[in-house]
Scaffold this active site. Sequence first.
Site, short mmCIF file in Angstrom:
data_model
loop_
_atom_site.label_atom_id
_atom_site.label_comp_id
_atom_site.label_asym_id
_atom_site.label_seq_id
_atom_site.Cartn_x
_atom_site.Cartn_y
_atom_site.Cartn_z
N CYS A 95 0.82 -1.21 0.00
CA CYS A 95 0.00 0.00 0.00
C CYS A 95 0.86 1.27 0.00
CB CYS A 95 -0.98 -0.03 1.16
SG CYS A 95 -2.44 1.01 0.89
N HIS A 193 -3.77 -5.82 1.98
CA HIS A 193 -3.61 -5.97 3.42
C HIS A 193 -4.22 -7.30 3.83
CE1 HIS A 193 -2.09 -1.96 4.07
NE2 HIS A 193 -3.09 -1.45 3.39
#
Length: 237
Positions: A95, A193
């Site tokens: 990310c 994630h």
Amino acid sequence: MSNTSALRIVWIYPDLLSTYGDQGNVLILKRRAELRGIPTEVVRVNSSDHVPEQGDIYLLGGGEDRPQILAAERLRADGGLARAAARGACVFAVCAGYQIIGETYGDDEANPLPGVGILDIRSGRGESRAVGEIVADIDPALGGGRITGFENHQGRTAIGPSARPLSTTVVGTGNDGHTEGAYQGQVLGTYLHGPALPRNPHLADLLLSWRVGRIAPLQPSWGERLHEERLAAALRQ
């Protein structure tokens, strides 16, 4: 591997880039290596520390806008991560970490800022936020397979000619609604994630194989069961 007898796993800036439980990526790499008899050493590098150049696998996690900017600035000034990648170390970034290892990324007002420059991607801000489960098919050149995770970002990422998409999206947004993540040599980034590696143990094994060569398969355990459970849940949605 590094000059020491242990596989050195370097966790970069957990004080800035560990918003979404990214320590799980460290733990699963260590565990799957040690189950194969591979000794490991985990090196925790805070943002006030220099990044060592003699690691084997470098991990970067997610973070908010301001910590992301600070992390990028310090990594560029330090230079250790770039030098490690240049000598062939493996880098796995998630990310915010994924965005800042690229050429450019966007700040909270969509202004382009320079990244570390070890992955040929350019990231900006999309009009809407991507939130939810994601499923994607890994590039067959990496062995194929399906990955799953949770995305929560407003980034949109374009992949340059020196890099390749990590995967093709089946559910979710990823880079642009078509692809998810990118890789270039042994540098790999993703928006996933979950954390990503506990949810996708075959991806953890790919990183290990890049550093130690061919590795023995493990008996399926909770990691594989978690992967199948989350994959089935995402596809039902």
